[in-house]
Design a protein around this motif. Structure first.
Motif, short mmCIF file in Angstrom:
data_model
loop_
_atom_site.label_atom_id
_atom_site.label_comp_id
_atom_site.label_asym_id
_atom_site.label_seq_id
_atom_site.Cartn_x
_atom_site.Cartn_y
_atom_site.Cartn_z
N LEU A 165 -9.62 54.70 30.95
CA LEU A 165 -8.67 53.31 31.26
C LEU A 165 -9.92 51.73 32.12
O LEU A 165 -10.06 51.20 31.62
N TYR B 224 -3.26 51.82 38.24
CA TYR B 224 -3.18 52.72 38.05
C TYR B 224 -1.79 53.38 38.95
O TYR B 224 -0.83 53.47 38.21
N LYS C 32 -7.49 66.09 35.59
CA LYS C 32 -6.83 65.44 33.83
C LYS C 32 -6.70 63.91 34.52
O LYS C 32 -7.29 63.27 33.19
N LEU C 33 -6.22 63.44 35.44
CA LEU C 33 -5.79 62.18 36.11
C LEU C 33 -7.20 61.81 36.58
O LEU C 33 -6.70 60.28 35.98
N VAL D 218 -8.06 60.04 32.45
CA VAL D 218 -7.15 59.25 32.20
C VAL D 218 -7.56 57.85 33.03
O VAL D 218 -8.19 57.12 32.66
#
Length: 192
Positions: free
Chosen positions: A32, A165, A24-25, A28
């Motif tokens: 980005l 991040y 999931k990360l 993300v």
């Protein structure tokens, strides 16, 4: 706290970030990266028409040379990006970094524990160093070469989405954290 080679006794794990295992990360961060890429492509197209990259007006040989330079420049840049991380790892820890490639990410890692400021410098160093170098080169090259350099700049900034991040995550943490970066995962430690 500055960099150290062993974890102080009164420190314990606060959090861990693993872009290889946390799907999931990873989505993300990759999202980005695509957003940054899209914004930069739009800015570039407003400055110099993308068609200049594909123009054969100055000859097929010049066109093929530009394409070859782009195809060679991208992997060379990826290596140079990680080497800059490695230079700062060595500078702050006195230890040799290690390098690798997971198939999705190229990385530089270390077994040292970096203080917050040192770690953020390590994370952002390639963006700053290559961002400035590539911007200067973009100002110096002929217009038909502009997109070759700018594509590498897009990769510089969008490819550093993971570095951006973790910087945003860590900047809000206590100044006395320590970060250990294995290359594919970062573990943050804080005093008990």
């Amino acid at each position: 706290m500055n960099t150290c080679t062993t974890l102080p006794e009164h420190y314990e794990e606060l959090l861990s970030i693993d872009l290889q295992r946390d799907k999931k990360l990873a989505l993300v961060v990759n999202g980005l990266s695509l957003v940054i890429m899209g914004i930069l492509a739009g800015v570039g197209a407003a400055l110099v028409p993308l068609s200049t990259l594909f123009s054969v007006e100055i000859g097929l040989g010049a066109y093929l040379l530009r394409m070859a330079a782009l195809l060679v420049g991208i992997p060379v840049y990826l290596v140079l990006h990680e080497l800059v991380h490695g230079v700062f790892i060595r500078l702050f820890s006195g230890r040799r970094p290690f390098y690798g490639f997971t198939g999705l990410y190229a990385y530089a890692g270390s077994d040292a524990y970096f203080g917050k400021v040192h770690y953020i410098i390590i994370a952002l160093a390639p963006i700053v160093v290559w961002g400035v170098v590539l911007a200067l080169v973009n100002c110096l090259v002929a217009q038909d070469w502009w997109w070759v350099v700018y594509f590498i700049q897009i990769i510089n900034l969008s490819g550093a989405a993971g570095d951006l991040y973790v910087t945003c995550r860590f900047i809000r943490l206590s100044p006395d954290i320590l970060v250990r970066d294995s290359g594919t995962a970062m573990t943050v430690y804080a005093p008990r």
